[in-house]
Enzyme design. Structure first.
Site: not given
Ligand code: F6P
Length: 321
Positions: A24, A72, A102, A127, A169, A222, A254
């Site tokens: 921005v 998503r 990503g 990731d 993760m 994971e 996260r």
């Molecule tokens: O953003 C990547 C990630 O954190 C991966 O490491 C993990 O497998 C996935 O997203 C989890 O996704 P969600 O939050 O949609 O369950």
């Protein structure tokens, strides 16, 4: 270019807000207005936008998550949805788009680029699974979080002489598991890139117990074929000295305030992204290479990539003695 839009997409990553702020403000400095798209590509398809000015992005640099929201949105694979989005952007007089996200997000960005709409990506995912960039926004913070958690588990593991199986993760990539394992000094790393089986780990648990170590920690990505849950269950059914416990770090990794490194990375990459867009570029992801921002063709960035090397796996094993 008079107006561009910015969105965050896929899994959030600490530093996304710093990236939005940099988009921005660097655009405003060039006299370009910015629309913030809410909730990623889903919001783009639904026309959920709001103008962002310098003040709207004040006070967010140090905040985790993304003020724009993210989602998503598998329906974006549909070319009909993509074409409708391009039409909507053009009708709203938006001339370019910055996609902060990503691998999956940059695939969406690439689709828009192929339809002739100017798009630049900013490499952002915990990731670290984009090709052509050494690192992505959020990795440093997530690594710090995972490492701190494993440090804490080690304290209690040593006190009780236990084995802890820790799920880190990474759906397709063992990068976070491996690097946090090295940083925290764990005994075993299990990643999708180098499959192993429960009995091999159990034998290592036994050997480690015999060497007189006070604990055993296995960091399991994971996405590993041998899941953390399955490994913990196996070790509980077939005890080898240490009593086993399972810990899933999950989405804790996260969240949180971005580290200095992630704030700087987000700021530098996002300013470079705006420069690229205003310079007439499209179809590139801005990542980090050799100490500076680097433009990676989107087709290259979304290719499968492997930052988990045999050398790093060997190093982790040597340091775990
Ligand atoms: O953003 C990547 C990630 O954190 C991966 O490491 C993990 O497998 C996935 O997203 C989890 O996704 P969600 O939050 O949609 O369950």
């Amino acid at each position: 270019m008079k107006r561009l839009a910015v969105l965050t997409s896929g899994g959030d990553a600490p530093g996304m807000n710093a990236a939005i702020r940099a988009v921005v403000r660097s655009a405003a400095a060039r006299g370009v207005a910015v629309e913030g798209v809410m909730n990623g590509f889903a919001g783009l398809a639904a026309g959920e936008c709001q103008p962002l000015d310098d003040r709207a992005v004040g006070g967010i640099l140090q905040r985790g998550g993304t003020i724009l929201g993210t989602r998503r949105f598998p329906s974006f694979c549909d070319v009909v949805v993509q074409e409708a989005v391009v039409e909507r952007l053009r009708t709203a007089n938006i001339e370019g788009l910055v996609v902060i996200g990503g691998n999956g997000s940059q695939q969406g960005a690439l689709a828009l680029h192929r339809l002739g709409f100017p798009v630049i990506g900013v490499a952002s995912t915990i990731d670290n699974d984009l090709a052509g960039t050494e690192v992505t926004i959020g990795v440093d913070t997530a690594l710090n979080t995972a490492t701190t958690c494993i440090d804490r588990l080690k304290d209690t593991a040593s006190s009780h002489h236990r084995a802890f199986i820790v799920e880190v993760m990474g759906r397709n990539s063992g990068y976070l598991a491996l690097m946090s394992a090295v940083a925290a000094g764990v005994e075993m790393v299990v990643v999708p890139e180098f499959p192993t089986d429960a009995e091999a780990v159990a034998a290592d648990v036994e050997a480690t117990y015999a060497r007189g170590k006070a604990h055993y920690i296995a960091a399991v990505a994971e996405g590993a074929q041998l899941s953390a849950r399955a490994l913990a269950a196996y070790l509980q059914e077939h005890p080898r000295g240490f009593e086993a416990r399972l810990t899933v770090l999950g989405h804790l990794q996260r969240g949180g305030s971005p580290t200095v490194r992630d704030r700087l990375l987000a700021s530098l990459l996002s300013v470079a992204a705006v420069e690229a867009l205003l310079g007439g570029h499209s179809g590139e992801v801005i990542g980090w290479r050799h100490g500076e921002p680097a433009a990676i063709p989107m087709e290259v960035a979304v290719e499968p990539c492997c930052k988990v090397t045999p050398e790093l796996m060997e190093l982790a094993a040597v340091l775990a003695r």
